[in-house]
Write an enzyme that holds these catalytic residues in place. Structure first.
Site, PDB file in Angstrom:
ATOM      1  N   GLY A 100       0.782  -1.224   0.000  1.00 55.63           N
ATOM      2  CA  GLY A 100       0.000   0.000   0.000  1.00 55.63           C
ATOM      3  C   GLY A 100       0.814   1.274   0.000  1.00 55.63           C
ATOM      4  CE1 TYR A 101       3.467   1.719   4.260  1.00 51.75           C
ATOM      5  CE2 TYR A 101       5.727   0.993   3.961  1.00 51.75           C
ATOM      6  CZ  TYR A 101       4.643   1.211   4.775  1.00 51.75           C
ATOM      7  OH  TYR A 101       4.743   0.918   6.118  1.00 51.75           O
TER       8      TYR A 101
END
Length: 317
Positions: A52-53
């Site tokens: 999710g980064y």
């Protein structure tokens, strides 16, 4: 850099981890490469990222560097799954389907056939816990993950998950829990740290510098090149720009002046040597900032300094 075992497992990592949350977004590939070189040159091994980064950009940048900059075997590679922002909104999905699909996508972006530590990024009531844990077992069984852990779980959630996996037929027991922990965020000490200790999990603190506030950079305002000035991370930092935090930061700065160290080194040394902690995961915007963090390796806080910092940062009970 010294190494530590992750909980009661056989996995060993450097006692400082490199975080990559800003890579591919506020930290470009050139700067990311400089950070990785500096970290490895200092003896660091643990590099932490997440699907999710930056909508996967962090993993993509890291994968490109692993492909040409370093030997894969020199890095203990950790990533996380369960949070997705591709729609523009934060979506949490810890179902078996979503987690295993995310793992395959992470491996593709990272350019590797396995990660050393795969973590569920956060708790969710949207999927049965046993289903979530079955994905961890499948990852270990297939060899796509060597070890597994959780992140941002409360004390009871950590204990429940660890207990359910104790008898895993493929040995997929939890070895770590990643949680926010710093002089400005000591809530993990109430339940998470004791649960981890009782069940043999190592604690990996994220944001050990209080989202950058413990560096002292915000004492006189918001620097233009800081996270608080970034449209992506302003809200992330804002919660620690209050009066209580200022008192803690002032104490850290005073300790730094007395020991001839930097506030960053003081804050990192404090959390690094807390009971149960394996490796604080440090993120930096530049390689120069990261090198400042790496200086904490040689610092041991005197008992009286540690006691003073314990007192001024004591969480409300």
């Amino acid at each position: 850099m010294e190494e530590r075992r992750v909980g009661s497992s056989g996995l060993r990592v450097s006692r400082l981890g490199l975080g990559t949350m800003t890579w591919g977004r506020d930290t470009d590939e050139h700067e990311s490469a400089d950070q990785l070189r500096a970290f490895l040159d200092a003896g660091g091994t643990l590099v932490d990222t997440a699907a999710g980064y930056g909508d996967g950009d962090s993993e993509r940048v890291l994968g490109s560097l692993l492909d040409g900059l370093v030997d894969r075997d020199d890095v203990v590679l950790a990533t996380k799954a369960g949070i997705d922002r591709r729609s523009g909104q934060r979506v949490v999905d810890t179902s078996r389907r979503a987690l295993l699909a995310a793992l395959d996508a992470s491996l593709d972006r990272l350019g590797t056939d396995h990660v050393d530590l795969w973590q569920v990024h956060t708790w969710s009531d949207g999927a049965p816990l046993k289903e979530t844990l079955s994905a961890l077992e499948d990852a270990v069984r297939s060899g796509r993950a060597r070890y597994v852990g959780v992140s941002n779980y409360s004390g009871w959630q950590t204990a429940r998950a660890a207990t359910l996996l104790e008898g895993s037929p493929v040995g997929a027991r939890l070895v770590s829990t990643q949680v926010e922990y710093s002089l400005l965020a000591r809530g993990a000490e109430r339940e998470v740290v004791p649960a981890a200790g009782a069940l043999g999990l190592g604690v990996l603190p994220w944001s050990p510098l209080g989202r950058g506030v413990l560096s002292g950079k915000y004492r006189t305002g918001t620097p233009a090149d800081s996270r608080a000035a970034s449209p992506h991370f302003a809200g992330f930092v804002e919660r620690y720009l209050d009066e209580r935090s200022r008192r803690v930061v002032d104490a850290v700065v005073t300790a730094a002046e007395g020991l001839g160290a930097s506030p960053v080194e003081i804050a990192l040394a404090w959390v690094r040597d807390r009971p149960g902690v394996v490796a604080p995961v440090v993120g930096a915007r530049t390689a120069a900032q990261l090198r400042g963090s790496l200086g904490a390796e040689d610092l041991v806080l005197p008992p009286q300094i540690r006691a003073a910092l314990d007192e001024v940062s004591a969480p409300a009970r």
